[in-house]
Scaffold this motif. Structure first.
Motif, PDB file in Angstrom:
ATOM      1  N   GLU A  45      50.765  40.386  36.624  1.00 27.90           N
ATOM      2  CA  GLU A  45      50.946  39.222  35.740  1.00 27.90           C
ATOM      3  C   GLU A  45      51.861  39.549  34.568  1.00 27.90           C
ATOM      4  O   GLU A  45      52.673  38.711  34.159  1.00 27.90           O
ATOM      5  CB  GLU A  45      49.575  38.719  35.280  1.00 27.90           C
ATOM      6  CG  GLU A  45      48.818  38.033  36.415  1.00 27.90           C
ATOM      7  CD  GLU A  45      47.358  37.774  36.115  1.00 27.90           C
ATOM      8  OE1 GLU A  45      46.936  37.989  34.950  1.00 27.90           O
ATOM      9  OE2 GLU A  45      46.625  37.355  37.034  1.00 27.90           O
ATOM     10  N   SER A  49      55.492  37.691  34.266  1.00 26.28           N
ATOM     11  CA  SER A  49      55.241  36.588  33.327  1.00 26.28           C
ATOM     12  C   SER A  49      56.518  35.862  32.931  1.00 26.28           C
ATOM     13  O   SER A  49      56.540  34.631  32.827  1.00 26.28           O
ATOM     14  CB  SER A  49      54.515  37.106  32.078  1.00 26.28           C
ATOM     15  OG  SER A  49      55.316  38.074  31.411  1.00 26.28           O
ATOM     16  N   ASP A 611      45.711  34.384  37.666  1.00 23.00           N
ATOM     17  CA  ASP A 611      45.894  33.798  38.999  1.00 23.00           C
ATOM     18  C   ASP A 611      44.562  33.596  39.710  1.00 23.00           C
ATOM     19  O   ASP A 611      44.338  32.584  40.366  1.00 23.00           O
ATOM     20  CB  ASP A 611      46.809  34.686  39.846  1.00 23.00           C
ATOM     21  CG  ASP A 611      48.275  34.459  39.523  1.00 23.00           C
ATOM     22  OD1 ASP A 611      48.551  33.727  38.557  1.00 23.00           O
ATOM     23  OD2 ASP A 611      49.131  35.002  40.227  1.00 23.00           O
ATOM     24  N   HIS A 743      52.011  34.456  39.766  1.00 23.46           N
ATOM     25  CA  HIS A 743      52.324  35.874  39.541  1.00 23.46           C
ATOM     26  C   HIS A 743      52.074  36.678  40.810  1.00 23.46           C
ATOM     27  O   HIS A 743      52.925  37.476  41.238  1.00 23.46           O
ATOM     28  CB  HIS A 743      51.463  36.449  38.414  1.00 23.46           C
ATOM     29  CG  HIS A 743      51.515  35.692  37.132  1.00 23.46           C
ATOM     30  ND1 HIS A 743      50.707  34.597  36.898  1.00 23.46           N
ATOM     31  CD2 HIS A 743      52.270  35.859  36.014  1.00 23.46           C
ATOM     32  CE1 HIS A 743      50.959  34.128  35.688  1.00 23.46           C
ATOM     33  NE2 HIS A 743      51.905  34.865  35.127  1.00 23.46           N
TER      34      HIS A 743
END
Length: 874
Positions: A45, A49, A611, A743
């Motif tokens: 992530e 990002s 997620d 992600h």
């Protein structure tokens, strides 16, 4: 240094140097040989990002406007926020993958009583508290990977926004749509403000403070929403509206059937002229009416000394005559009204009423043309601007006054000479005064003399500003237009910026806002359209109403006291309080701190990553259904992510293993590829259908779980190593999951792209090897795949044909009807004459033909067959 590690994959084993797997694109973290865990998810992530939050959409004529209701900045996200914005982000990413230029804005519904009370409790100014909350929640939204267009960000408490709320108010004032009048209101003695009826519970207590609500008569500001009632009611049948379902009934119930008209009468009380509305479902009464009756509870009557109530007169603008008013409660007043116009010459009950009140009525032999008189009354009322519009007797105008500081100031100045004078447009915005909290003791603007005292714009004598602020529903009644032109400093928005972008394609929010907010927003849109500011009347095309996120609560059976979960234990099938052993009631309720049944999104984000949190909130339950929150869903979600992870690992391992022997015959290979092809197309069609048309995201997600199962179903390693169909199916799976887990799928895609010996060409909108997952195209079914064509007769499934995608997508309603009438399973079920048909074509997904018959007319079978034959022949 390289070494050999043996990996068991599916029903095969492969030996390969791990060092060869590190030769991959820089965009991948390359952690495929490790088992997926929260630590790796967090790394993924963080790594992706910037890509996930990169808004690549442009402002073009192909815009697709997706709007979640903007939040009140409370300081922390709750699970309802996580749900609504995960839904909107998933839908926005889906449409972006379909090549549409998505508009997905966010802002803040920042004024209002909760923020003001919270600021008072913390001894800080409301604007400081609100801005701090906005900054905090913005970071949380970014942490969730939500791809909002932050360049469109607005906040209703900023002068550059509420300047235009005031501007619209003045336009309403100009058009006679705003007025000030005394009204009986719900008064909260603790929060010291007016409450709407909906903010008072069944026991008469305030929704916010819990205080017993008092009834008061106050002078208030109203917007004449009733003038648009009939248009708003009829508009619910508009071709613009999609998927409104039961919301249409909620709106119609709120507005009510517009079965009567209103005319404004006037009467002189002392030195003042009072205006009041008279409603009747028989307009001709305004011509033939001889007197009015008023209830003793009427506000005007309560202001008149009792000795003066015996000889009241009012002016009827339809006939330009005076009519007497009689005070009585012995009349069946229309629901929601306390004034009645009596016509003894046309109504026997009114004649009896006149006799009971000792009113002499002269007889008339004149023949009355009721229909003509009805039209005449409406025409006169409209021409004189004294009413004449259709409305339900129960519906009231929108009371917008609030007696608190933290709201949009009403741009009116009160002058002893000129009355209520609008603030000149050039002097907008009328800004809230900046005050220190120590000065802010009254919670209203009334004592801020430096701000209140001013000059009249007309006569320049001493005057005072209006100290009521607007209901926050006014701020949110037009924000969806400002999002399309947020930087405009000349007017609220430019019509050209709205063209081809409104009505909003999908409006997403809680069902609790499906009555009042939606009614006010629709009214405002209709009014702005009447000014020529907007291209359409209706503001929202499709509604996606989300259910609440519910938590499991525990309360003592004896007292109803709520208990924290840790103080409860389950003994057999019953729940008891640990300390006392008392029985405990367990139920699902709306999450609340006071009920100890809330879930903190921060815990989920830190423990599982964003997620996984998004997938948790979207899976299992469609958006419109209440979500009973528990960790029971977690094992399935975590296992699915693990299976996706090792699927990429398998793919990489086998594609890197050049020495892998092929033990499959060509026939076996082709048979397996055919199964994958069939499965891939089926899941593309059904996932697309639910992501795009039903918005049942949970069902679409479950279809993608099905495609995962296909790719994990003990497939031979030789197939994984060499199959083009496997490669395409895996690519499609990652692309279709990307809107849900952006992600995680970015990393899956990077791993997928790094595989050698790629087989797929860049055909059929599947793979572009040079772009990330968000720059791919949403997969489409292959042209030769046969899609479902379902026929329903009077609601029952009767035939399901399989038609090639290219043929079905070009099938007209006439062709569809002919095709189905040729099927015995359909024609044999048509017992009566066909009354109508409805054809729903969902390109690339499916088609549904609805046939409805006239159930009241029984026709012989030969006539039915003859009808079917005629339709086929034509």
């Amino acid at each position: 240094m390289s070494f050999i590690k043996r990996i068991r994959l599916g029903n095969c084993a492969a030996s390969l140097p791990i060092s060869s797997l590190s030769n991959r694109k820089l965009s991948s973290l390359g952690l495929w040989q490790q088992d997926i865990c929260t630590e790796i998810k967090v790394k993924i992530e963080k790594h992706w990002s910037r890509t996930v939050l990169n808004n690549i959409n442009k402002d073009s004529d192909k815009a697709y406007y997706i709007l979640p209701m903007f939040p009140y900045p409370s300081g922390n996200l709750h699970m309802g926020h996580v749900r609504v914005y995960s839904i909107s982000d998933t839908i926005a990413r889906f449409h972006a993958l379909n090549g549409e230029d998505v508009i997905h804005p966010i802002g803040w519904d920042a004024f209002g009583l909760p923020a003001e009370n919270a600021a008072i409790e913390r001894n800080i100014a409301p604007h400081k508290w609100t801005n701090a909350n906005i900054n905090s929640m913005k970071q949380q939204l970014l942490q969730l990977g939500l791809n909002f267009d932050w360049s469109r960000e607005i906040s209703t408490c900023e002068p550059q926004y509420y300047k235009w709320t005031q501007y619209i108010f003045l336009k309403l004032f100009e058009k006679g749509m705003v007025y000030q009048s005394k009204a009986k209101v719900n008064w909260d003695p603790v929060d010291k403000t007016v409450l709407a009826d909906e903010q008072v519970d069944d026991s008469g207590h305030s929704w916010r403070s819990g205080a017993k609500v008092e009834s008061k008569i106050l002078t208030q500001w109203f917007i004449k929403t009733t003038k648009y009632a009939k248009k708003l009611y009829d508009g619910l049948n508009s071709e613009y509206l999609e998927n409104w379902k039961d919301i249409i009934n909620l709106q119609k119930h709120w507005i009510g059937e517009c079965d009567g008209i209103v005319v404004s009468f006037t009467m002189k009380v002392g030195n003042k002229v009072k205006q009041f509305d008279v409603w009747t479902h028989e307009p001709y009464r305004f011509i033939h009416g001889k007197f009015l009756t008023m209830s003793k509870n009427n506000i005007i009557i309560q202001e008149i000394p009792i000795e003066d109530t015996g000889h009241l007169l009012c002016y009827n603008p339809i006939t330009n005559t005076e009519l007497p008013i009689y005070i009585t409660d012995e009349v069946n007043y229309p629901i929601g009204r306390d004034v009645y116009i009596a016509s003894p010459a046309t109504n026997q009950d009114d004649l009896k009423l006149a006799k009971s009140l000792n009113i002499s009525v002269s007889k008339s032999d004149k023949v009355i043309d009721f229909e003509s008189d009805n039209h005449k009354v409406i025409s006169i009322a409209n021409n004189k601007n004294v009413g004449g519009y259709f409305v339900n007797s129960k519906l009231k105008d929108w009371l917008i006054s609030r007696q608190r500081y933290w709201g949009t100031p009403i741009p009116i100045i009160h002058c002893d000479n000129c009355g209520a004078v609008p603030v000149p447009y050039t002097e907008l915005p009328v800004k809230l005064p900046c005050i220190e909290f120590s000065e802010y003791g009254s919670q209203t603007l009334t004592k801020l003399n430096d701000w209140v005292n001013c000059k009249c714009p007309k006569c320049h004598s001493d005057a005072k500003r209006e100290t009521d602020t607007m209901d926050t529903f006014v701020d949110s009644s037009w924000y969806y237009y400002r999002f399309l032109d947020p930087q405009n400093e000349i007017k609220p928005f430019d019509k050209e910026k709205l063209c081809n972008k409104v009505p909003v394609n999908i409006y997403i929010g809680g069902k609790e806002h499906a009555v009042l907010h939606l009614y006010y927003a629709r009214f405002m849109s209709y009014f702005l359209h009447s000014l020529g500011w907007t291209p359409t009347e209706e503001p929202f095309k499709k509604l996606l109403v989300q259910g609440m996120v519910m938590g499991q609560s525990y309360k003592l059976k004896s007292s109803g006291k709520y208990l924290p979960p840790e103080s409860v234990e389950k003994i057999g099938k019953e729940y008891k309080e640990k300390k006392s052993g008392e029985p405990v009631i367990v139920q699902w309720e709306k999450m609340s701190k006071s009920k100890y049944n809330g879930e903190n999104p921060e815990r989920l984000l830190s423990k599982y990553g964003c997620d996984t949190t998004r997938l948790l909130i979207l899976a299992d339950v469609p958006p419109a259904t209440n979500r009973n929150w528990s960790d029971a869903t977690l094992p399935g979600v975590l296992n699915w992510q693990h299976r996706l992870w090792i699927t990429i690992r398998d793919f990489l391992n086998y594609r890197n293993n050049t020495s892998l022997e092929n033990n499959l015959s060509d026939e076996e290979f082709m048979k397996l590829e055919s199964k994958i092809w069939e499965s891939k197309n089926y899941f593309i069609a059904t996932s697309t259908y639910h992501f795009k048309h039903t918005q049942k995201l949970s069902v679409g997600i479950s279809r993608l779980q099905g495609l995962t199962n296909t790719l994990r179903n003990n497939l031979p390693c030789e197939l994984i190593s060499k199959s083009q169909e496997f490669e395409k199916a895996l690519a499609c799976l990652i692309i279709m999951l990307a809107p849900v887990m952006p992600h995680f799928c970015s990393e899956l895609w990077a791993g997928f792209l790094s595989a050698p010996n790629r087989k797929s060409a860049t055909t059929n909108n599947v793979i572009n090897w040079n772009k990330n997952v968000f720059e791919q195209k949403w997969p489409k079914v292959d042209d030769s795949y046969k899609l479902s064509f379902l026929c329903k007769v009077d609601g029952a499934d009767r035939c399901d044909l399989k038609i090639r995608a290219t043929e079905l997508d070009n099938l007209s309603q006439e062709q569809a009807l002919r095709m189905m009438l040729n099927q015995e399973s359909v024609s044999n079920r048509i017992k009566n004459e066909i009354s109508r048909t409805k054809y729903e074509l969902y390109p690339g997904c499916r088609a549904i033909l609805h046939i409805f018959t006239k159930k009241q007319q029984k026709k012989p079978k030969n006539e039915t067959k003859e009808l079917a034959a005629n339709i086929q022949a034509n």
